[in-house]
Write an enzyme that holds these catalytic residues in place. Structure first.
Site, short mmCIF file in Angstrom:
data_model
loop_
_atom_site.label_atom_id
_atom_site.label_comp_id
_atom_site.label_asym_id
_atom_site.label_seq_id
_atom_site.Cartn_x
_atom_site.Cartn_y
_atom_site.Cartn_z
N TYR A 202 0.82 -1.21 0.00
CA TYR A 202 0.00 0.00 0.00
C TYR A 202 0.86 1.26 0.00
CZ TYR A 202 -3.97 -3.00 1.18
OH TYR A 202 -4.93 -3.97 1.18
N HIS A 203 1.82 1.31 -0.93
CA HIS A 203 2.65 2.51 -1.03
C HIS A 203 3.38 2.55 -2.37
CE1 HIS A 203 5.60 -0.47 0.49
NE2 HIS A 203 6.47 0.22 -0.24
N ALA A 204 3.98 3.69 -2.62
CA ALA A 204 4.85 3.89 -3.77
C ALA A 204 6.10 4.60 -3.26
CB ALA A 204 4.16 4.74 -4.84
#
Length: 135
Positions: free
Chosen positions: A48-50
């Site tokens: 759930y990230h970049a």
């Protein structure tokens, strides 16, 4: 989308198999951080990230898992289940990992040291950031 599957050269005989990885050869960046995930529940979703800067290679050295990638326009679902196969993920790519098998060990090779300011942890913020980068 900037990702690719890398098939690493395997060496082996009746004693077993070996894969060797070297910076700037099989790995297209200098490795600055290594970590791995294990004992992850089957119904757990991670990531759930970049990252703004960091590049990664993910290798499921045991078991299997699915990687969801999103560049703000396109998405892809990649199953990792071969210990001689790596998934290169460029920066500016949203990622989620899920469907871990009971024996899954997901190894991550990262181009940068841990830096919280490099993370984008909100999907809407990620979409705005990607748009800004295109303009």
């Amino acid at each position: 989308m900037e990702y690719k599957i890398i098939d690493f050269q395997q060496h082996g005989d009746n004693r077993g198999m070996l894969v060797a990885l070297e910076n700037s050869k099989e790995i297209p960046f200098i490795i600055r951080r290594i970590y791995y995930l294990y004992n992850t529940g089957k119904n757990v979703r991670r990531g759930y990230h970049a990252h703004r800067k960091l590049q990664q290679i993910l290798i499921c050295v045991s078991g299997s898992c699915v990687i969801h990638l999103d560049d703000g326009v396109q998405t892809a679902e990649i199953t990792l289940n071969k210990p001689y196969e790596g998934l290169y993920i460029a920066n500016n790519m949203w990622r989620e990992m899920y469907s871990f098998s009971e024996d899954a060990v997901l190894l991550a090779l990262a181009s940068e040291l841990y830096d919280e300011s490099d993370y984008i942890r909100d999907y809407q913020e990620f979409c705005r950031y990607v748009q800004e980068q295109k303009n």
